[in-house]
Scaffold this motif. Structure first.
Motif, PDB file in Angstrom:
ATOM      1  N   TYR A  14       7.777   0.488  14.252  1.00  0.00           N
ATOM      2  CA  TYR A  14       8.508   1.560  13.576  1.00  0.00           C
ATOM      3  C   TYR A  14       9.990   1.508  13.954  1.00  0.00           C
ATOM      4  N   CYS A  52      -3.594   0.280   2.556  1.00  0.00           N
ATOM      5  CA  CYS A  52      -3.563   1.095   1.335  1.00  0.00           C
ATOM      6  C   CYS A  52      -2.174   1.184   0.698  1.00  0.00           C
ATOM      7  N   ILE A  54       0.578   2.656   2.089  1.00  0.00           N
ATOM      8  CA  ILE A  54       1.338   3.839   2.496  1.00  0.00           C
ATOM      9  C   ILE A  54       2.360   3.486   3.573  1.00  0.00           C
ATOM     10  N   LYS A  56       4.534   0.218   5.400  1.00  0.00           N
ATOM     11  CA  LYS A  56       4.947  -1.178   5.202  1.00  0.00           C
ATOM     12  C   LYS A  56       4.754  -1.957   6.502  1.00  0.00           C
ATOM     13  N   TYR A  73      -0.240  -5.809  -5.674  1.00  0.00           N
ATOM     14  CA  TYR A  73      -0.628  -4.457  -5.227  1.00  0.00           C
ATOM     15  C   TYR A  73      -1.473  -3.711  -6.241  1.00  0.00           C
ATOM     16  N   ARG A  74      -1.245  -3.970  -7.529  1.00  0.00           N
ATOM     17  CA  ARG A  74      -2.032  -3.236  -8.537  1.00  0.00           C
ATOM     18  C   ARG A  74      -3.513  -3.580  -8.420  1.00  0.00           C
ATOM     19  N   ARG A  77      -4.926  -2.413  -4.858  1.00  0.00           N
ATOM     20  CA  ARG A  77      -5.089  -0.967  -4.659  1.00  0.00           C
ATOM     21  C   ARG A  77      -6.175  -0.387  -5.566  1.00  0.00           C
ATOM     22  N   LEU A 105      -4.971   8.258 -12.186  1.00  0.00           N
ATOM     23  CA  LEU A 105      -3.914   7.703 -11.329  1.00  0.00           C
ATOM     24  C   LEU A 105      -4.223   6.254 -10.945  1.00  0.00           C
TER      25      LEU A 105
ATOM     26  N   TYR B  90      -0.048  10.839  -0.326  1.00  0.00           N
ATOM     27  CA  TYR B  90      -0.789   9.646   0.082  1.00  0.00           C
ATOM     28  C   TYR B  90      -1.479   8.999  -1.124  1.00  0.00           C
ATOM     29  N   LEU B  92      -0.599   9.131  -4.313  1.00  0.00           N
ATOM     30  CA  LEU B  92       0.385   8.498  -5.195  1.00  0.00           C
ATOM     31  C   LEU B  92       0.824   7.152  -4.618  1.00  0.00           C
ATOM     32  N   LEU B  93       1.059   7.139  -3.298  1.00  0.00           N
ATOM     33  CA  LEU B  93       1.554   5.913  -2.657  1.00  0.00           C
ATOM     34  C   LEU B  93       0.477   4.837  -2.560  1.00  0.00           C
ATOM     35  N   SER B  94      -0.779   5.252  -2.554  1.00  0.00           N
ATOM     36  CA  SER B  94      -1.857   4.257  -2.434  1.00  0.00           C
ATOM     37  C   SER B  94      -2.437   3.873  -3.793  1.00  0.00           C
ATOM     38  N   VAL B  97       0.291   2.055  -8.981  1.00  0.00           N
ATOM     39  CA  VAL B  97       1.359   2.444  -9.908  1.00  0.00           C
ATOM     40  C   VAL B  97       2.698   1.919  -9.407  1.00  0.00           C
ATOM     41  N   SER B  98       3.552   1.535 -10.364  1.00  0.00           N
ATOM     42  CA  SER B  98       4.874   1.038  -9.982  1.00  0.00           C
ATOM     43  C   SER B  98       5.840   2.213  -9.894  1.00  0.00           C
ATOM     44  N   ARG B 246      12.238   0.686  -3.364  1.00  0.00           N
ATOM     45  CA  ARG B 246      12.248  -0.652  -2.774  1.00  0.00           C
ATOM     46  C   ARG B 246      12.172  -0.566  -1.249  1.00  0.00           C
ATOM     47  N   THR B 247      12.871   0.425  -0.710  1.00  0.00           N
ATOM     48  CA  THR B 247      12.905   0.542   0.752  1.00  0.00           C
ATOM     49  C   THR B 247      11.854   1.520   1.291  1.00  0.00           C
ATOM     50  N   GLY B 248      11.330   2.361   0.413  1.00  0.00           N
ATOM     51  CA  GLY B 248      10.367   3.375   0.858  1.00  0.00           C
ATOM     52  C   GLY B 248      11.036   4.545   1.564  1.00  0.00           C
ATOM     53  N   LYS B 252       7.762   6.170   2.672  1.00  0.00           N
ATOM     54  CA  LYS B 252       6.840   5.369   3.473  1.00  0.00           C
ATOM     55  C   LYS B 252       7.368   5.223   4.889  1.00  0.00           C
ATOM     56  N   SER B 253       6.449   5.060   5.808  1.00  0.00           N
ATOM     57  CA  SER B 253       6.840   4.830   7.203  1.00  0.00           C
ATOM     58  C   SER B 253       7.376   3.418   7.331  1.00  0.00           C
TER      59      SER B 253
END
Lengths: 308, 253
Positions: A14, A52, A54, A56, A73-74, A77, A105, B90, B92-94, B97-98, B246-248, B252-253
């Motif tokens: 991190y 998943c 969430i 990176k 990823y599509r 996921r 979704l 969570y 939406l991010l998982s 979808v672009s 692009r960077t999150g 995103k963490s």
């Protein structure tokens, strides 16, 4: 058959400099129930987050059914369902609407029959029109599972699925997970309840300080690392363990009425026959005998202790 | 393109509006009506025509813009902030979808709500003042372009915000003052020359001027400049959102 999930040299550091994962490599077989055990802060949720999408990853690759979770990823996921640890829900949505939303979704067309089946399987169909805010904690937990199953995933992640739920619901959840496995879904769960892993998992992975300490088939793990205890309930109490028995890993109970012998199941000779002979020679007689195997929890604790 | 996801998010957002109809639609309509009553009827009757247009009718485009800008920003900001707040982000991010699909869905829903509101306010205005639209095509173009652009801006605010206070800061402390000072209630010709120059630094001037031109054919700045400024702001917002995904950043963490 190729693994349904493959992680190769995955690391995560991190921005704060904290290294949550260190060169993690892991393969999950199709259709298995895999339990990931680890103390708080071990990296379990980070690992799930990376798979998943969430979180990176700093380095390494993850593939789901051969699809890279970043490049493809599509496709990757779409095969994954995630039940998070927190009860994160849209309080004012109805049960039916939120499960239907999840299906859309994840790119699936409307299918009321499937939504109905999922809700019935999770005993939520009667609550389909209820607002989420009116549901109990256990129902919300089941709702999150329903949302994760809405798009018919091949791999289901359950992050602490039974945290805070009562014993009855926990057993219902276990039944549900087993039923899912019967339909071919691969289940990966993280848990603090060792009993849960012991009850359900085919394989167990132990993660500590961002590293996978061990991955083993559950029964094999218990066989390899498990220790057994033989308790001999004495006919008459004794003051101390006789000198003649000093070579055995023996403990005298506090009430001096029982001797506990710990032995390694892996050793060719457990020493039980010799112990019983020596006890007889020492004039110690017993009225009952009991054996107990180490639980997964004890194995887990010893593993984590070794690491620290 | 994950059309099912776009539809799901869009419907979810529109349903949310339906559940909060009083707050989403009636409140802005009521406040705009009060503006008409106070500025259009009570005070406006004592003010001369501006460019051959009665004061009550003159302020209509500015009032529509005021609602359009604040509602676009607020709707889009709240739309993406709420999942962050509740933790449902969570999902939406998982999801497969672009960033483009997420933006189309959230910004599309926010812009739809704002445009509907703008149309309702226009219809409300006809109850108080005689309204004519000289260039209906351009009027719709400005309406849509502004709603989409400021919904994009609101989306960025929603991602940036880490509390409800920040969510409100931009609409309340930036958008509303800029709109009031951007010629909603007056022509910038009415200002002293120095303040006219200063006012031109306000990007909202170009939006209101272009929008008013589509109604009455009168503008403080040229229509081409108005369109260019709006388009430029839209491109900046799109680039910012592209960078965020692009960077999150903050996602995103």
């Amino acid at each position: 058959m190729p693994p349904v999930l493959s992680l190769a040299h995955v690391s995560k550091t991190y921005d704060s400099g904290f290294q949550a994962l260190k060169d993690v490599s892991l393969e999950i077989e199709r259709g298995e129930i895999f339990a990931l055990l680890g103390p708080n802060g071990a990296g379990k949720t980070t690992l799930i987050g990376i798979i998943c999408g969430i979180v990176k990853a700093s380095s390494g690759t993850v593939t789901v059914d051969g699809q890279d979770v970043v490049a493809d990823y599509r496709a990757a996921r779409a095969k994954i369902g995630l039940v998070p640890q927190e009860l994160a829900t849209d309080a004012f949505e109805s049960v039916w609407a939120t499960v239907s939303f999840s299906r859309g979704l994840f790119g699936k067309p409307r299918n009321p029959a499937h939504i109905e089946k999922v809700l019935r399987d999770l005993s939520l169909y009667d609550k389909r029109d209820a607002k989420i805010i009116t549901l109990s904690g256990g129902m919300k937990r089941r709702l999150l599972i329903a949302k994760a199953l809405a798009h018919e995933p091949e791999v289901l992640f359950l992050d602490e699925p039974t945290a805070g739920v009562d014993v009855e619901l926990r057993r219902d959840m276990w039944r549900l997970v087993r039923a899912l496995r019967e339909t071919g879904v691969t289940v990966i769960l993280t848990t603090h309840y060792i009993e849960e892993a012991e009850e359900m998992a085919d394989r167990v992975g132990v993660i500590n300080k961002g590293e996978i300490v061990l991955v083993e088939e559950k029964h094999e793990l218990m066989r390899k690392l498990g220790r057994k205890e033989l308790t001999l309930y004495l006919h008459d109490p004794i003051e101390a363990i006789p000198e003649a028995l000093a070579g055995y890993d023996l403990e005298l109970s506090q009430d001096r009425c029982a001797l506990v012998y710990t032995f390694d199941t892996q050793r060719e000779r457990t020493g039980i026959t010799a112990l019983l002979q020596d006890l007889s020679n020492a004039g110690i007689h017993f009225r009952d005998i009991e054996t107990r195997e180490s639980s997964l929890e004890e194995i887990f604790v010893s593993l984590v202790k070794e690491e620290t | 393109m994950n059309l099912h996801a776009i539809r799901a998010i869009y419907r979810f957002e529109m349903n949310r509006t339906g559940r909060t109809l009083l707050q989403s639609v009636l409140a802005p309509v009521l406040s705009t009506t009060l503006y008409f009553v106070v500025f259009g009827a009570a005070i406006g009757s004592r003010i001369d025509e501006i460019g051959g247009v009665s004061y009550g009718a003159f302020i209509v485009p500015g009032l529509v813009m005021l609602s359009l800008l604040t509602q676009s920003v607020t709707n889009a900001a709240f739309g993406i902030y709420f999942p962050k707040f509740t933790g449902t982000i969570y999902e939406l991010l998982s999801a497969p979808v672009s960033f483009l699909e997420i933006v189309i869905a959230y910004v599309g829903a926010a812009a739809t709500k704002s445009i509907l509101l703008g149309v309702i306010i226009l219809m409300t205005a006809t109850l108080f003042v005689p309204l004519r639209i000289a260039h209906p095509g351009w009027m719709i173009a400005f309406l849509v372009l502004t709603a989409v652009t400021f919904s994009l801006f609101g989306f960025i605010i929603g991602i940036w915000a880490d509390g409800f206070e920040k969510l409100q800061i931009v609409p309340l402390l930036i958008i509303t003052p800029l709109t009031f000072l951007g010629g909603s209630f007056y022509s910038i010709d009415m200002l002293p020359p120095f303040w006219q120059k200063v006012t031109l630094l306000n990007p909202v001037v170009y939006l209101i001027s272009g929008f008013r031109w589509s109604f009455y054919g009168i503008a403080d700045v040229s229509v081409a400049v108005s369109l260019s400024m709006t388009a430029l702001f839209m491109v900046i917002c799109l680039l910012a959102i592209w960078w965020i995904f692009r960077t999150g950043w903050r996602l995103k963490s």
